[in-house]
Scaffold this motif. Sequence first.
Motif, PDB file in Angstrom:
ATOM      1  N   MET B 535       0.846  -1.188   0.000  1.00 41.97           N
ATOM      2  CA  MET B 535       0.000   0.000   0.000  1.00 41.97           C
ATOM      3  C   MET B 535       0.879   1.235   0.000  1.00 41.97           C
ATOM      4  N   LYS B 536       0.386   2.227  -0.744  1.00 40.10           N
ATOM      5  CA  LYS B 536       1.109   3.484  -0.856  1.00 40.10           C
ATOM      6  C   LYS B 536       0.140   4.601  -0.554  1.00 40.10           C
ATOM      7  N   ASP B 564     -11.119   6.902   1.940  1.00 40.60           N
ATOM      8  CA  ASP B 564     -12.313   6.262   1.382  1.00 40.60           C
ATOM      9  C   ASP B 564     -12.153   5.920  -0.086  1.00 40.60           C
ATOM     10  N   GLU B 565     -10.955   6.197  -0.647  1.00 41.25           N
ATOM     11  CA  GLU B 565     -10.756   5.899  -2.059  1.00 41.25           C
ATOM     12  C   GLU B 565      -9.466   5.112  -2.281  1.00 41.25           C
ATOM     13  N   PHE B 566      -9.555   4.157  -3.221  1.00 37.54           N
ATOM     14  CA  PHE B 566      -8.369   3.393  -3.621  1.00 37.54           C
ATOM     15  C   PHE B 566      -8.114   3.594  -5.106  1.00 37.54           C
ATOM     16  N   ILE B 567      -6.865   3.657  -5.461  1.00 41.79           N
ATOM     17  CA  ILE B 567      -6.493   3.476  -6.872  1.00 41.79           C
ATOM     18  C   ILE B 567      -5.603   2.237  -6.884  1.00 41.79           C
ATOM     19  N   VAL B 568      -5.926   1.256  -7.705  1.00 37.98           N
ATOM     20  CA  VAL B 568      -5.173  -0.001  -7.678  1.00 37.98           C
ATOM     21  C   VAL B 568      -4.439  -0.188  -9.001  1.00 37.98           C
ATOM     22  N   VAL B 598     -11.591   3.826  -7.095  1.00 34.80           N
ATOM     23  CA  VAL B 598     -12.054   4.903  -7.972  1.00 34.80           C
ATOM     24  C   VAL B 598     -11.233   4.985  -9.252  1.00 34.80           C
ATOM     25  N   GLY B 599     -10.069   4.337  -9.245  1.00 33.78           N
ATOM     26  CA  GLY B 599      -9.237   4.401 -10.447  1.00 33.78           C
ATOM     27  C   GLY B 599      -8.360   3.174 -10.570  1.00 33.78           C
ATOM     28  N   LEU B 618      -3.132   2.308  -3.898  1.00 31.94           N
ATOM     29  CA  LEU B 618      -2.857   3.685  -3.488  1.00 31.94           C
ATOM     30  C   LEU B 618      -4.045   4.173  -2.655  1.00 31.94           C
ATOM     31  N   LEU B 619      -3.754   4.888  -1.544  1.00 35.09           N
ATOM     32  CA  LEU B 619      -4.792   5.341  -0.622  1.00 35.09           C
ATOM     33  C   LEU B 619      -4.779   6.856  -0.522  1.00 35.09           C
ATOM     34  N   ASN B 620      -5.949   7.433  -0.321  1.00 32.20           N
ATOM     35  CA  ASN B 620      -5.994   8.888  -0.095  1.00 32.20           C
ATOM     36  C   ASN B 620      -6.005   9.188   1.401  1.00 32.20           C
ATOM     37  N   TRP B 621      -4.981   8.713   2.087  1.00 36.95           N
ATOM     38  CA  TRP B 621      -4.903   8.868   3.536  1.00 36.95           C
ATOM     39  C   TRP B 621      -4.064  10.093   3.869  1.00 36.95           C
TER      40      TRP B 621
END
Lengths: 221, 801
Positions: B535-536, B564-568, B598-599, B618-621
């Motif tokens: 995870m990044k 609350d959003e992931f990009i993988v 989401v992406g 990828l996380l929006n943390w």
Amino acid sequence: MLLQLRNIFKWVNSGGQRLFLLKDINLNVEEGEFISVMGPSGSGKSTLLNVIGMLDNFDEGEYEFLHESVHALKEKHRANLYKEYIGFVFQSYHLLDELTVKENLEMPLLYKKFKGTERKAMVADMLDRFNIVGKKDLFPTQLSGGQQQLVGVARALIANPKLILADEPTGNLNSAQSEEIMALFKQLNSEGVTIIQVTHSEKNAAYGSRVINLLDGRMIK
Amino acid sequence: MLRNYFKIAWRNLLKNKSSSFINIMGLTIGISTCMVILIFVRYESTFDAHHSNAEKTYRIVQRYSLPEETLYWNTTAYPLAEALRNDFPEIDVVTQISGPVSRVFQVEDNFGNVKRFEESQVLFVDAQYPKTFDVHWLAGDLNSALSGINSVVLTAELAKKFFGLEKENYNSILGRTIFLQSKDPFTVTGVVASPPGNSDHQYTMLIPYEFFKINNEYFSSNWSGNYQGTTFVVLRSAKIKEALEKKIAGWKKKYLNPEDDKRIAYALQPLKEIHNETLYGNSPGGYIMPANILNTALIVALFILLIAIINFVNLLTAQSNSRSKEVGIRKVMGGGRFNLIVQFIFENSLIIIGILALSVFIVRILLNFLNTNLSVIDLQLELGWSHVGILLFIGGLTLALAAVYPALVVSAFKPIQALRNSIRFSGTNRFNLRKSLVTFQFAVVQLFVIAAIVLAMQMNHFRETDLGFSSDAVVITETPEFEKLEVYRERLLGNSGINKVAFGSGPPMAVNGIQLGTNYRLPEQPEEEVMMAEMKIADIHYLDFYDMELVAGRNFLGNKEAFDEFIVNETLLKSYGWNAEEAIGKKIQINEGQATIVGVVKDFNNNSLQNEISPCILLNWTYYQSNAFIKISDANHLSLGVIKNIWEQTFNNSIYDYQFLEDSIEKEYAVENLVFTGFGIFSILAISIGCLGLFGLMSFMISKKAKEIGIRKVLGATLFENLSLFTKEYIGLVALAFLVAAPLVYYFMNQWLEGFTYRIELSFWMFLSGGFVTLIIAILTCSFQSIKAALANPIYALKEE
């Protein structure tokens, strides 16, 4: 009798043919003789000398040296025999360039297990006798040809051999140097050393007591 | 007698200055290289072997089995140490360490000046550490020094740096205080010597583990998950290892939850194997020197020594021609073969012993050079008494091969031939021993050259491969306070030399061994079906900053405290067989929480190129945005100064440090770089030794063939025709050697390349160019002397004695 050769043959095989280097040589040498071996190039003079000096083998015949049958001896005994009784003198002197005059004279003694003090005395004696004390620390290349050959003879004599074998000892020398060496041989011979020399020169041969002529490996008279 | 031998040996050496030099140089290079490699191998294979408990000390490692893959970890849950200590009387000592980490300290020196230092080798250790590993105490009490929570033990070097000690009166600083991060006070309770270079535990400061536990209460009591604690045990005897492993396998369910109990298997890894074992890797701060590289190095060392010895033997027997007259005279004067063997062995041994002494001297210089100039790893190689064995081995081998054999050859000359100078070396046209030795030598040289070419191509491949993101001119700095990120960004962008700024947990490719791991599954999947992903944490500028391409969906809208959003990446989609469009809107559960995809980002190399691309989220943390990525546009790096100023203004707290992303990526290939550098150097050395040998052999050949050249020249041969007389023979040998070397290199290089996911294909031209280079060098070496011989006046060559 110092040595006796009976029906000596030596050959090499070349191109399927047997090429004789020595053919039926019979020779008796008494102690105190001074023999000159003569003959044209390729007649087998040097080969005969090498056979007598036990440096070379022969293929047929018998060779007795001081009542020992050389042809029946093992390599090692043969080496001991010539080590003890024979000294060699070469046309191109064959001194070791890396050793001084003194060290060159000492070298044969090293192989005969003489003690250090004995060796020193013997070398000093030789230097004295040949009048080369002043040259004892020079290297062979710093000497003239005549002087080098003088060292060569001194080296051959140092262990008191019964027989000196000389292969064209004056071949590389001028006439004055030649006479000096031949006079030395004459003197040594009169002191009891047996000498066999190979030579091209009638003049040198005249110093000896007997001449052997070789042609194509045969003795002719 | 010996004096006579000594004299003649010495005078001969001086007489043939150039060939003696070639001879001595060649063997010296060979022996020195071999020694350096052996010392290096010994150094790398005796890591941590110096501890008195080394034989019965083990690291607890764990195998983590997931449905799709098995992971090998060298760290364990923190509470494991305490549990082992309580439940297993057959374990003498259990110790756990954490780190080394980087921390900033504040120290007041004797004059009341307050100074700040950043220390990158701070190790957290418990009171059992000095009982497990040998620590050399210079001041303080080993039993109590680490028992207080706020005690600290410094190495002598650090003590000097902190307190400006001039003399070694370490006792005087016991009781002094230093501050961690300006707030926590620590009392100096001990001073120890720095650990030796060949230890994986490198530290300048030891801080009690208790302190770490109190500050990380959650981690230190948590059995699930993996939080970088390294656990070591000392067993009563090494014999009980297997029984203990079995016992632990049955025991662990007492503490682990049922899921983990199924997945985790503990194993005991011997301390002495840690440094050379790639499976579990090394603890933080250490590096691994794989056993197969060390084995290759040993083979290389032996080969280099062998070609040097072969050279020496070849040259000696070739030169013995000039000694044949001496052999003849000595034999006529009554010297037996035995006398001559003794003489020549004595002479050769004398030279070899001289060479050994010279080599020891050169090895010292080389080791120093390696220690200071090898940037890839930190070496502390030293020549000590423990290397006498290596020296004896090399010396013995060299003496046996290089002193005895030539002596046997030379002493066998027959006196009459020797005096006439007509010794025939067994057939000049047949494939004799000397030619086979030369061929062998050339085969080794080509082996090295071709290997070096292949390695260079692979290294180049690492640099040139499109990583799926752009790494040009990216500077990375730490971001100690994430509240100030926006201020930092604005200040940076206010500068013309700075184009873009992004924040995140790390660059797209994991560097410096830092990668955040997590488990992932669909919310409706049971927990035992989890899989591992990287995870990044990324901000909204991250994708744009690194030129990463979205294949579906959109970028993040913003970072949140509850992400609350992931990009993988595309690789992750494969585990569910989704295509990019399908994935958008799906929910995924990771250890840290749940969010919606989401992406989908196009695959990029999130691992260094030895390894495959792994699933990545990828996380929006807002947390863990611990790094700033700054793209600078000016070529001369003036902006670096600007960045430093802004950084210090913004976070006016700690000590500034930065790195270029490209440098960090380069470091991922440290071992490969080392192998490449090694082969580069060895191929040059092998070529030098080979050339020296060829050079020497040519002088011998020329003296043998002078007459032939004279006759040919008189009969009208041109310069070129005469030259080819020498070279054509060696061209044949080089070609033959190529046939020997090529399949071997092919085999070994294929094996090596198989270790990399991203690798070059071996192709014909690499082999041919290697062979060609060797051929050109061989021809040049031959020509150098033969031109002289071919130009010489034939009268001199034809003149008889």
